[in-house]
Scaffold this motif. Structure first.
Motif, PDB file in Angstrom:
ATOM      1  N   GLY A  20       0.798  -1.219   0.000  1.00 17.43           N
ATOM      2  CA  GLY A  20       0.000   0.000   0.000  1.00 17.43           C
ATOM      3  C   GLY A  20       0.829   1.268   0.000  1.00 17.43           C
ATOM      4  N   GLU A  21       2.066   1.190   0.464  1.00 15.75           N
ATOM      5  CA  GLU A  21       2.938   2.366   0.494  1.00 15.75           C
ATOM      6  C   GLU A  21       3.682   2.572  -0.820  1.00 15.75           C
ATOM      7  OE1 GLU A  21       5.535   2.356   3.839  1.00 15.75           O
ATOM      8  OE2 GLU A  21       3.927   1.939   5.286  1.00 15.75           O
ATOM      9  N   MET A  22       3.489   1.672  -1.766  1.00 13.03           N
ATOM     10  CA  MET A  22       4.215   1.737  -3.030  1.00 13.03           C
ATOM     11  C   MET A  22       3.406   2.397  -4.146  1.00 13.03           C
ATOM     12  SD  MET A  22       7.226   0.422  -2.513  1.00 13.03           S
ATOM     13  CE  MET A  22       7.132   1.274  -0.934  1.00 13.03           C
ATOM     14  N   GLU A  23       2.201   2.837  -3.844  1.00 10.13           N
ATOM     15  CA  GLU A  23       1.384   3.480  -4.872  1.00 10.13           C
ATOM     16  C   GLU A  23       2.046   4.775  -5.338  1.00 10.13           C
ATOM     17  OE1 GLU A  23      -3.082   2.712  -4.879  1.00 10.13           O
ATOM     18  OE2 GLU A  23      -2.682   3.131  -2.764  1.00 10.13           O
ATOM     19  N   GLY A  24       2.049   4.973  -6.654  1.00  6.90           N
ATOM     20  CA  GLY A  24       2.627   6.174  -7.232  1.00  6.90           C
ATOM     21  C   GLY A  24       4.130   6.119  -7.406  1.00  6.90           C
ATOM     22  N   ARG A  25       4.736   4.982  -7.116  1.00  5.64           N
ATOM     23  CA  ARG A  25       6.189   4.856  -7.229  1.00  5.64           C
ATOM     24  C   ARG A  25       6.552   3.869  -8.335  1.00  5.64           C
ATOM     25  NH1 ARG A  25       8.596   4.657  -1.169  1.00  5.64           N
ATOM     26  NH2 ARG A  25      10.404   5.451  -2.305  1.00  5.64           N
TER      27      ARG A  25
END
Length: 231
Positions: free
Chosen positions: A65-70
């Protein structure tokens, strides 16, 4: 269970999973990118290494979930044809033994060379310290990174073996077991030769293939056995 959108190897992928799911399992179980390996699960071995915005990251520790947009790059997204300088160098130096950790090793090497195109031994050791190889291929990894730096700087002009090892290409040849027998051998070049190709020796000032020596020894041994049998 929720939806997470990841950009992996240049493609946007929408996944249904809990946001705290480790990125490793999102890649392996949902996207079938199994080149990213599970090793320890606690961020100590580097087998699960991927690139996130160009930086090496241990995917077993990163919530998806913390990897969105990367930007996420796995070993499958580096170059499908194996033409990337690091992939070429890895093949030419025969780095892999079992191969399990090598995807993570390669991606760490890619990140290093992007920051430092001409790394020294200390730079390589420091950058690769997060990757463990149980087969102990560290000397070959170091050699391959230096060769990849040559490939990148020469825009593909570098090759293996280096020119100084085969100045007379007509005289250079492969033995029956495909070990490299250079035309002009000198002990000073021995450190540049991959271990799997360093199965030859200097005999009376001439390069002699170890495979040929072994074959000769076997033939002599067989002849002695046959002679005893006849007696």
């Amino acid at each position: 269970m929720g939806k997470v959108t990841l950009k992996v190897n240049g493609e946007r992928r929408e996944l249904e999973l809990a946001g705290e799911t480790p990125l490793l399992w999102a890649l392996r179980d949902q996207l079938d990118l199994v080149g990213t390996k599970y090793g320890c699960g606690i961020g100590l071995c580097g087998s699960c290494m991927v690139l996130v915005d160009g930086e090496p990251v241990q995917s077993c520790l990163m919530p998806a979930g913390e990897m969105e947009g990367r930007e996420i790059t796995t070993i499958e997204g580096l170059d499908p044809d194996g033409a990337h300088p690091v992939q070429r160098a890895w093949n030419d130096v025969d780095v892999a033994q079992c191969g399990y950790c090598q995807g993570g090793q390669i991606l760490s090497a890619v990140a290093l060379l992007r920051k430092n195109p001409q790394p020294g031994d200390a730079d390589i050791d420091r950058a690769m310290s997060g990757n463990i190889c149980r087969c102990g291929t560290y000397p070959r990894i170091r050699r391959a990174i230096k060769l990849a730096a040559r490939y990148a700087s020469d825009e593909g002009g570098a090759s293996w073996p280096p020119p100084e090892m085969a100045r007379d290409s007509a005289a250079a040849r492969f033995c029956r077991s495909r070990c490299w027998l250079p035309a002009h051998w000198s002990s000073g070049l021995a450190g540049s030769i991959p271990p799997r190709r360093k199965n030859w020796r200097a005999d009376a000032g001439r390069p002699t293939c170890m495979c040929a020596s072994i074959e000769t020894a076997r033939s002599r041994s067989s002849a002695r056995i046959r002679k005893r049998a006849r007696a």
